[in-house]
Design a protein around this motif. Structure first.
Motif, PDB file in Angstrom:
ATOM      1  N   GLY A 185       0.812  -1.208   0.000  1.00  0.00           N
ATOM      2  CA  GLY A 185       0.000   0.000   0.000  1.00  0.00           C
ATOM      3  C   GLY A 185       0.847   1.260   0.000  1.00  0.00           C
ATOM      4  N   VAL A 188       2.280   2.013  -3.413  1.00  0.00           N
ATOM      5  CA  VAL A 188       1.315   2.718  -4.263  1.00  0.00           C
ATOM      6  C   VAL A 188       1.284   4.198  -3.913  1.00  0.00           C
ATOM      7  N   TYR A 192       1.397   7.155  -6.692  1.00  0.00           N
ATOM      8  CA  TYR A 192       0.181   6.652  -7.342  1.00  0.00           C
ATOM      9  C   TYR A 192       0.518   5.872  -8.614  1.00  0.00           C
ATOM     10  N   ALA A 195       1.790   2.311  -8.397  1.00  0.00           N
ATOM     11  CA  ALA A 195       0.951   1.123  -8.241  1.00  0.00           C
ATOM     12  C   ALA A 195       1.428   0.013  -9.167  1.00  0.00           C
ATOM     13  N   ALA A 199       2.215  -3.886  -8.296  1.00  0.00           N
ATOM     14  CA  ALA A 199       1.625  -4.980  -9.065  1.00  0.00           C
ATOM     15  C   ALA A 199       2.692  -5.937  -9.574  1.00  0.00           C
ATOM     16  N   ALA A 217      -2.662  -9.636  -3.000  1.00  0.00           N
ATOM     17  CA  ALA A 217      -3.421  -8.634  -3.745  1.00  0.00           C
ATOM     18  C   ALA A 217      -4.712  -8.276  -3.022  1.00  0.00           C
ATOM     19  N   VAL A 221      -5.045  -4.180  -1.819  1.00  0.00           N
ATOM     20  CA  VAL A 221      -5.962  -3.200  -2.419  1.00  0.00           C
ATOM     21  C   VAL A 221      -6.702  -2.395  -1.354  1.00  0.00           C
ATOM     22  N   PRO A 222      -7.390  -3.036  -0.407  1.00  0.00           N
ATOM     23  CA  PRO A 222      -8.037  -2.226   0.639  1.00  0.00           C
ATOM     24  C   PRO A 222      -7.023  -1.480   1.503  1.00  0.00           C
ATOM     25  N   ALA A 224      -4.210  -0.088   0.422  1.00  0.00           N
ATOM     26  CA  ALA A 224      -3.847   1.130  -0.300  1.00  0.00           C
ATOM     27  C   ALA A 224      -4.968   2.159  -0.244  1.00  0.00           C
ATOM     28  N   VAL A 225      -6.210   1.700  -0.377  1.00  0.00           N
ATOM     29  CA  VAL A 225      -7.350   2.618  -0.292  1.00  0.00           C
ATOM     30  C   VAL A 225      -7.410   3.274   1.088  1.00  0.00           C
TER      31      VAL A 225
END
Length: 583
Positions: A185, A188, A192, A195, A199, A217, A221-222, A224-225
């Motif tokens: 995270g 990323v 930005y 990312a 990946a 993964a 994802v959550p 990084a959000v």
């Protein structure tokens, strides 16, 4: 990153062989590597982009703004990353001392990431493969070119290496995924666009363990959000800047559109330029072939080849989307190449790939030789031709390997364990290649195959900038606020406090290229720095902030407040003084 042993030796046997092998080989590699790193830390110095960020953070900090509230064309978490490194210098010492401390801290981060990777790989491959892979990765990070070192792309690679180690290390897959979520995270959040680097890290985990990659993964994802949400809560302007920053990039694909012919041509040139600065990149195709040659099963080879293509396309897509074709946008490429090189040569089971190692050593001299070549010989196709040497070397090593297998089979004898001496020589070739970017005569900037500046030339230019800034600073009373209408290097060396949250007038300068920038909220706030409680002094770089090219209304606001002398013969950077009639 999985390995397949063509001779049928189990991983347990390999590990036992690694345990019986002499442990005296590693100092023969570690000492030259340490000397190369020490030399680099002492001489590399920081690049202009880091000066820009540090200038904004330092002068904005003296104006009372934290890294959360200072604009410096980098996201929230990266600003705090650089501010944290700067804190280690305790604000004391000369410029060279403070930069050396930051350099050393960055090297320690690279070493920690490499150690974590070695620990994780040691459970899955032989000790030699783990040492070569982690060592090459760490050196590629520690000896990265000045353009790359401590940049957001570089920081994202360090975090991704840690994440790969975290995902593969623990015995329980979900625990590894949770450990990897935070560094992925943060990778990323560095810019930005990074990312793509995160990946690529997930793809590398996939080559070893599909289930762990999927879990990583799902956790990342959550994560990084959540980190992005935290940045919005931590900075009052973060959402505004996130929307405005892409609007000031005149080369972004969103402005220029997609032109396949241009993209392909620039990609060919960019990769050649990148390989001149980091010759390990030329070894990537050969290293991949060596790895695939050891993999059993056509399906598995196809799968790994597709993963490699996806990783390469992802790395280059970041460069294409940003549209600037800056070399540091591809900072992840040399590190990936170094890791593959380490795994390829470290996993040789009969004898090292001597031809490939010889080419590795030869590439260590490539940057300096290329920079000294006649201008007519500095062409992208020359670099690509040099890259063919690595592929030819892999072919030659393949023939030697095939003959070795035939001889072993006819003798009905298993191949003996690899000897220490040859491995040391191969590793030393890798050290030379990794250090190639940092010699004084190596390129600092390459464009369309042309070396436009060497490392020595860059340092000379920075010394001139510092001397010019010193003369300006001596004319400004200590503690007096300044409006900087100059690039970050000048702001960095002048170092007097700013007056607002936009210490470097990036939004104002962009009107030189993009008229619609004046409609952005960040531009309006930046423009208010000129005549709302104006600073008593302004530093104007007439080459960077061209009065005749920036927004005319803005320039009238500047001249209404400040009296600016014309540029002199020696420099275009001048000191402006607030007019006596200005409140």
């Amino acid at each position: 990153m999985a390995t397949a042993l063509a001779d049928g030796t189990s991983s347990e046997e390999v590990a036992r062989e690694g345990g019986r092998r002499s442990r005296l080989w590693w100092p023969a590699v570690a000492l030259p590597a340490a000397l190369a790193v020490a030399y680099t830390v002492a001489t590399r110095r920081l690049t202009g982009d880091l000066h820009h960020v540090l200038a904004a953070l330092r002068t904005g900090g003296e104006a009372g703004y934290s890294p959360s509230e200072v604009f410096t064309h980098r996201p929230y978490f990266y600003r705090w990353f650089v501010a944290g490194l700067d804190t280690l210098t305790f604000g004391s010492g000369g410029t060279a001392v403070r930069e050396t401390v930051m350099e050393a801290a960055g090297v320690l981060l690279a070493a920690a990431a490499a150690l974590a990777l070695y620990t994780a790989l040691r459970r899955r491959v032989s000790g030699r493969e783990a040492a070569f892979t982690a060592g090459a990765t760490g050196l590629a990070l520690a000896l990265a070119p000045r353009n790359d070192f401590l940049q957001p792309e570089w920081a994202a690679v360090v975090l991704t290496v840690v994440a790969v180690a975290a995902a593969l290390g623990p015995a329980r897959p979900w625990r590894g995924a949770l450990y990897a979520a935070l560094p992925l995270g943060l990778a990323v959040m560095m810019k930005y666009s990074t990312a793509a680097t995160a990946a690529i890290g997930v793809l590398l985990v996939y080559t070893v363990d599909r289930g762990r990659a999927v879990r990583a993964a799902l956790a990342a994802v959550p994560g990084a959000v959540a980190l992005f949400g935290l940045s919005l809560l931590g900075g009052t302007h973060e959402w505004q800047w996130t929307g405005d920053m892409p609007r000031i990039n005149q080369s972004a694909l969103g402005r220029t559109g997609v032109h396949p012919g241009h993209v392909l041509g620039r990609t060919v040139d960019f990769l050649a330029d990148r390989a001149v600065e980091s010759p390990v990149l030329l070894l990537l195709p050969g290293a991949l072939l060596l790895l695939l040659a050891r993999v059993r099963g056509r399906g598995r080879r196809t799968e790994l080849a597709l993963v490699a293509v996806a990783a390469g396309l992802g790395a280059q897509a970041v460069v294409v989307v940003q549209g600037n074709w800056f070399l540091y946008h591809g900072a992840q490429m040399p590190v990936l190449a170094a890791a593959l090189w380490g795994l390829a040569v470290g996993g040789a089971r009969r004898s090292p790939p001597w031809c490939f190692a010889a080419v590795t050593l030869l590439y260590g001299a490539l940057p300096v030789l290329y920079a000294r070549a006649p201008e007519g010989a500095q062409r992208p196709y020359v670099v690509w031709a040099a890259g063919l040497l690595a592929l030819l070397a892999v072919g030659a090593d393949g023939l030697v390997e095939a003959r070795g297998r035939t001889a072993a089979k006819s003798a009905a004898d298993r191949p003996g364990r690899p000897r220490t001496g040859p491995a040391v020589l191969v590793a030393l070739a890798g050290v030379v290649c990794a250090a190639a970017s940092d010699w004084p005569g190596s390129p600092h900037l390459v464009l369309h195959g042309k070396v436009t500046m060497t490392n020595a030339g860059y340092l000379d230019g920075m010394r001139r900038t510092e001397r010019d800034a010193d003369r300006l600073r001596d004319r400004i009373p200590a503690g007096a606020p300044v409006l900087y209408l100059a690039f970050g290097d000048t702001t960095y060396y002048v170092g007097r406090p700013a007056r607002c949250r936009y210490p470097v007038a990036t939004f104002l300068q962009r009107t030189r290229y993009l008229a619609d920038v004046t409609g952005l909220d960040s531009y309006k706030e930046n423009a208010d720095c000129v005549d709302h409680a104006p600073a008593p002094y302004a530093v104007l770089d007439r080459a960077w902030f061209r009065p005749g090219n920036v927004d005319p209304v803005l320039w009238r606001r500047v001249t209404a407040v400040y009296d600016c002398p014309p540029a002199s013969a020696g420099t275009k950077t001048v000191l402006c003084v607030r007019g006596s009639g200005t409140p």
